[in-house]
Scaffold this motif. Sequence first.
Motif, PDB file in Angstrom:
ATOM      1  N   ILE A  42      -7.936   0.335   3.558  1.00 14.05           N
ATOM      2  CA  ILE A  42      -8.138   0.887   2.525  1.00 14.05           C
ATOM      3  C   ILE A  42      -9.797   0.976   2.559  1.00 14.05           C
TER       4      ILE A  42
ATOM      5  N   ILE B 154      -8.059   6.072   2.127  1.00 17.34           N
ATOM      6  CA  ILE B 154      -6.982   5.193   3.005  1.00 17.34           C
ATOM      7  C   ILE B 154      -7.023   5.945   4.333  1.00 17.34           C
TER       8      ILE B 154
ATOM      9  N   SER C  37     -10.645   1.841  -5.223  1.00 12.23           N
ATOM     10  CA  SER C  37     -10.468   2.662  -3.676  1.00 12.23           C
ATOM     11  C   SER C  37     -11.054   4.069  -3.564  1.00 12.23           C
TER      12      SER C  37
ATOM     13  N   VAL D  20      -3.673   1.378  -6.360  1.00 17.21           N
ATOM     14  CA  VAL D  20      -4.105   0.682  -5.383  1.00 17.21           C
ATOM     15  C   VAL D  20      -5.013  -0.374  -5.835  1.00 17.21           C
TER      16      VAL D  20
ATOM     17  N   LEU E  17       0.888  -1.188  -0.064  1.00 11.84           N
ATOM     18  CA  LEU E  17       0.060  -0.073  -0.079  1.00 11.84           C
ATOM     19  C   LEU E  17       0.767   1.331   0.035  1.00 11.84           C
TER      20      LEU E  17
END
Length: 196
Positions: free
Chosen positions: A86, A169, A166, A154, A66
């Motif tokens: 995430i 985060i 995504s 991601v 990540l």
Amino acid sequence: MSQPLDDAALDQVFRTARSYNGFLDKPVSEAQLHSIWELMKMGPTSANQMPARLVWCTSDEAKAKLAACASGTNGPKILAAPVSVIIGMDLDFHEQLPWLFPHADAKSWFAGNDALREASAMRNSTLQGAYFIVAARMLGLDTGPMSGFNNDAVDEAFFAGTRIKSNFISTLGYGDPATIFARSPRPDFATFNTLA
């Protein structure tokens, strides 16, 4: 009937809570992650869509993968946090609606309409991400939400072959007070509100 929470609770969740750039060297257990989910899943979403799909990066390998997708100083933050999360969104969330929202044929509202599904997935997964932050705070944990990362990277690293994308985060742990700066301005009611 619900009653207002006391000042200590309001402080913990909002008034003195902060977004942290670093965390104390104190582990977060899998049981705590489950406890966050058990609270955040109760927050409302449109037609109970619940499009958020969370990946809890607890291993060094997952955090490194990540962090490689993050920009600026966010990579080191991800690596150093006990957990990095995430918050993704399932663009095919409507496939789950027959059991999540059995009161109507809600799946048909979204079938064949990619633009509507994407807008709804973004809106409602963002809501769920906010519930994640509040739930973590209620359980005595702190977060460091961030958007400085490459979404495509991601998605390729964690959601390849799926319709999950995504959203944002967040790091998670016990916040280190030394890693925050003075709180940014919070305007009064009249600045951004209108009574109509």
